[in-house]
Design a protein around this motif. Structure first.
Motif, PDB file in Angstrom:
ATOM      1  N   CYS A   1       0.673  -1.041   0.002  1.00 51.53           N
ATOM      2  CA  CYS A   1      -0.160  -0.100   0.087  1.00 51.53           C
ATOM      3  C   CYS A   1       0.846   1.109   0.161  1.00 51.53           C
ATOM      4  N   PHE A   2       1.092   2.046  -1.093  1.00 55.46           N
ATOM      5  CA  PHE A   2       1.711   2.910  -1.221  1.00 55.46           C
ATOM      6  C   PHE A   2       1.387   4.177  -0.049  1.00 55.46           C
ATOM      7  N   ARG A   3       2.251   5.007   0.316  1.00 60.11           N
ATOM      8  CA  ARG A   3       2.362   5.662   1.499  1.00 60.11           C
ATOM      9  C   ARG A   3       2.277   5.087   2.899  1.00 60.11           C
ATOM     10  N   LYS A   4       1.814   3.837   2.961  1.00 56.96           N
ATOM     11  CA  LYS A   4       1.744   3.014   4.412  1.00 56.96           C
ATOM     12  C   LYS A   4       2.713   2.007   4.495  1.00 56.96           C
ATOM     13  N   ASP A   5       3.232   1.223   3.427  1.00 59.75           N
ATOM     14  CA  ASP A   5       4.264   0.065   3.348  1.00 59.75           C
ATOM     15  C   ASP A   5       5.509   0.970   3.101  1.00 59.75           C
ATOM     16  N   PRO A   6       6.684   0.960   3.940  1.00 58.81           N
ATOM     17  CA  PRO A   6       7.778   1.536   3.822  1.00 58.81           C
ATOM     18  C   PRO A   6       8.666   0.758   2.384  1.00 58.81           C
ATOM     19  N   ASP A   7       8.148  -0.381   2.457  1.00 59.77           N
ATOM     20  CA  ASP A   7       8.943  -1.057   1.358  1.00 59.77           C
ATOM     21  C   ASP A   7       8.694  -0.893  -0.121  1.00 59.77           C
ATOM     22  N   VAL A   8       7.574  -0.058  -0.473  1.00 58.20           N
ATOM     23  CA  VAL A   8       7.337   0.428  -1.606  1.00 58.20           C
ATOM     24  C   VAL A   8       7.219   1.935  -1.699  1.00 58.20           C
ATOM     25  N   ASN A   9       7.724   2.391  -0.649  1.00 57.69           N
ATOM     26  CA  ASN A   9       7.859   4.025  -0.863  1.00 57.69           C
ATOM     27  C   ASN A   9       8.706   4.848  -1.465  1.00 57.69           C
ATOM     28  N   MET A  10       9.116   4.199  -2.523  1.00 56.75           N
ATOM     29  CA  MET A  10      10.243   5.029  -3.259  1.00 56.75           C
ATOM     30  C   MET A  10       9.556   5.595  -4.661  1.00 56.75           C
ATOM     31  N   HIS A  11       8.493   5.652  -4.842  1.00 55.39           N
ATOM     32  CA  HIS A  11       7.856   6.233  -5.814  1.00 55.39           C
ATOM     33  C   HIS A  11       7.814   7.792  -5.577  1.00 55.39           C
ATOM     34  N   PRO A  12       7.906   8.716  -6.363  1.00 54.02           N
ATOM     35  CA  PRO A  12       8.200   8.545  -7.648  1.00 54.02           C
ATOM     36  C   PRO A  12       9.884   8.722  -7.665  1.00 54.02           C
ATOM     37  N   LEU A  13      10.765   8.798  -6.841  1.00 54.47           N
ATOM     38  CA  LEU A  13      11.842   9.302  -6.943  1.00 54.47           C
ATOM     39  C   LEU A  13      12.814   8.443  -7.625  1.00 54.47           C
ATOM     40  N   PHE A  14      12.710   7.002  -7.828  1.00 52.31           N
ATOM     41  CA  PHE A  14      13.447   6.267  -8.494  1.00 52.31           C
ATOM     42  C   PHE A  14      12.680   5.250  -9.343  1.00 52.31           C
ATOM     43  N   PHE A  15      11.554   4.648  -9.052  1.00 50.52           N
ATOM     44  CA  PHE A  15      11.039   3.815  -9.548  1.00 50.52           C
ATOM     45  C   PHE A  15       9.259   3.954  -9.618  1.00 50.52           C
ATOM     46  N   ALA A  16       8.736   3.413 -10.698  1.00 53.65           N
ATOM     47  CA  ALA A  16       7.250   3.801 -10.686  1.00 53.65           C
ATOM     48  C   ALA A  16       6.566   2.437 -10.611  1.00 53.65           C
TER      49      ALA A  16
ATOM     50  N   GLU B   1      -0.629   7.340 -12.984  1.00 49.79           N
ATOM     51  CA  GLU B   1      -0.863   8.416 -12.278  1.00 49.79           C
ATOM     52  C   GLU B   1       0.254   9.449 -12.683  1.00 49.79           C
ATOM     53  N   LEU B   2       1.535   8.963 -12.616  1.00 53.34           N
ATOM     54  CA  LEU B   2       2.748   9.745 -13.023  1.00 53.34           C
ATOM     55  C   LEU B   2       2.730  10.200 -14.432  1.00 53.34           C
ATOM     56  N   GLY B   3       2.250   9.385 -15.312  1.00 50.69           N
ATOM     57  CA  GLY B   3       2.336   9.645 -16.791  1.00 50.69           C
ATOM     58  C   GLY B   3       1.275  10.865 -17.128  1.00 50.69           C
ATOM     59  N   VAL B   4       0.017  10.989 -16.271  1.00 49.59           N
ATOM     60  CA  VAL B   4      -1.097  12.007 -16.362  1.00 49.59           C
ATOM     61  C   VAL B   4      -0.409  13.375 -15.850  1.00 49.59           C
ATOM     62  N   GLN B   5       0.274  13.243 -14.726  1.00 48.77           N
ATOM     63  CA  GLN B   5       0.953  14.261 -14.082  1.00 48.77           C
ATOM     64  C   GLN B   5       2.065  14.794 -15.086  1.00 48.77           C
ATOM     65  N   LYS B   6       2.674  13.861 -16.002  1.00 50.01           N
ATOM     66  CA  LYS B   6       4.012  14.198 -16.613  1.00 50.01           C
ATOM     67  C   LYS B   6       4.848  14.585 -15.697  1.00 50.01           C
ATOM     68  N   LYS B   7       5.113  13.712 -14.683  1.00 51.51           N
ATOM     69  CA  LYS B   7       6.329  14.070 -13.813  1.00 51.51           C
ATOM     70  C   LYS B   7       7.461  13.107 -14.358  1.00 51.51           C
ATOM     71  N   LYS B   8       8.618  13.712 -14.665  1.00 50.68           N
ATOM     72  CA  LYS B   8       9.476  12.963 -15.145  1.00 50.68           C
ATOM     73  C   LYS B   8      10.911  13.007 -14.432  1.00 50.68           C
ATOM     74  N   PHE B   9      10.904  12.402 -13.152  1.00 51.26           N
ATOM     75  CA  PHE B   9      11.856  12.314 -12.233  1.00 51.26           C
ATOM     76  C   PHE B   9      12.939  11.485 -12.918  1.00 51.26           C
ATOM     77  N   MET B  10      12.528  10.405 -13.337  1.00 53.20           N
ATOM     78  CA  MET B  10      13.311   9.448 -14.003  1.00 53.20           C
ATOM     79  C   MET B  10      12.861   8.798 -15.252  1.00 53.20           C
ATOM     80  N   PRO B  11      13.818   8.222 -16.108  1.00 57.16           N
ATOM     81  CA  PRO B  11      13.250   7.466 -17.263  1.00 57.16           C
ATOM     82  C   PRO B  11      12.551   5.974 -16.981  1.00 57.16           C
ATOM     83  N   TYR B  12      11.515   6.321 -16.378  1.00 54.53           N
ATOM     84  CA  TYR B  12      10.898   5.159 -15.905  1.00 54.53           C
ATOM     85  C   TYR B  12      10.787   3.934 -17.052  1.00 54.53           C
ATOM     86  N   ASN B  13      10.556   4.069 -18.167  1.00 50.87           N
ATOM     87  CA  ASN B  13      10.589   3.249 -19.348  1.00 50.87           C
ATOM     88  C   ASN B  13      11.935   2.470 -19.295  1.00 50.87           C
TER      89      ASN B  13
END
Length: 228
Positions: free
Chosen positions: A55-70, A78-90
């Motif tokens: 669960c994003f924001r509640k499970d620390p193990d998956v709390n790396m979005h959107p710094l490194f991984f999507a 959600e990231l695509g709609v917001q057009k946030k390009k922190f990293m080349p997620y593709n």
């Protein structure tokens, strides 16, 4: 170090001794003196993970979005709609092996565990951690010198980090990852966990966490009974 990690996991889940306080005492020794990390830090993060896995924001193990991984289908869109390009997620399936497994333990955990213990005034845990480093340096300094001892420590953490990340992610990341939908506990555990084929090597390599479904449904069960 990797096997000590699975061992402290057993004590942290109170699955070794019948009395909880015995598990807590030995847990502090194993994770503190044998691994150099605070038991309170592990409890703080790992109990959140078991309460709300993936669960994003509640499970620390998956709390790396959107710094490194999507992670997960919902968050990726959600990231695509917001057009946030922190990293080349593709390309994240390529750079994951460079950023994730090699760096987590030696570059992040290494300093954060001290910050956690001091910030939360966990002085007993801090003492156990220091006993690990004192023992480690007293053991290897006479043979390897300062640079050699530091190099050995970094090498051990680097190998352990790859080992740790592969095991902990292979049985969660392929599953459903999203914000908390307040689904019932049983379904939440099943949606977020998957098993990996049983073999003598897999059981040993993963500390029996290849039985991740059984572990999340019965976290206090001794791991050698998961296969039953």
């Amino acid at each position: 170090q990797a096997q000590a990690g699975w061992l402290q996991h057993d004590f942290g889940h109170l699955s070794v001794f019948s009395k909880s306080r015995w598990n807590h005492w030995v847990h502090k020794f194993v994770i503190g003196h044998l691994k150099g990390a605070p038991a309170s830090w592990w409890n703080h993060l790992h109990f959140q993970h078991h309460a709300k896995p993936n669960c994003f924001r509640k499970d620390p193990d998956v709390n790396m979005h959107p710094l490194f991984f999507a992670l997960g289908k919902t968050l990726s869109v959600e990231l695509g709609v917001q057009k946030k390009k922190f990293m080349p997620y593709n390309h994240q399936h390529k750079y994951f092996f460079i950023i994730g497994p090699p760096a987590l333990v030696p570059l992040y955990f290494q300093w954060y565990v001290f910050y956690f213990a001091v910030q939360r005034k966990q002085w007993v845990d801090l003492a156990w951690m220091l006993s690990f480093y004192i023992r480690f340096f007293l053991t290897y300094l006479p043979f390897l010198g300062l640079k050699g001892t530091l190099g050995l420590h970094l090498l051990v953490r680097f190998i352990e980090s790859n080992w740790f990340v592969w095991v902990t992610q292979m049985n969660h990341i392929p599953m459903h990852i999203d914000y908390d939908k307040n689904v019932d506990w049983f379904s939440t555990q099943l949606q977020a966990t998957c098993n990996v084929h049983q073999s003598f090597f897999n059981d040993w390599f993963s500390g029996h966490l290849n039985f991740q479904i059984e572990h999340h449904l019965f976290p206090t069960m001794p791991r050698h009974n998961y296969w039953k």
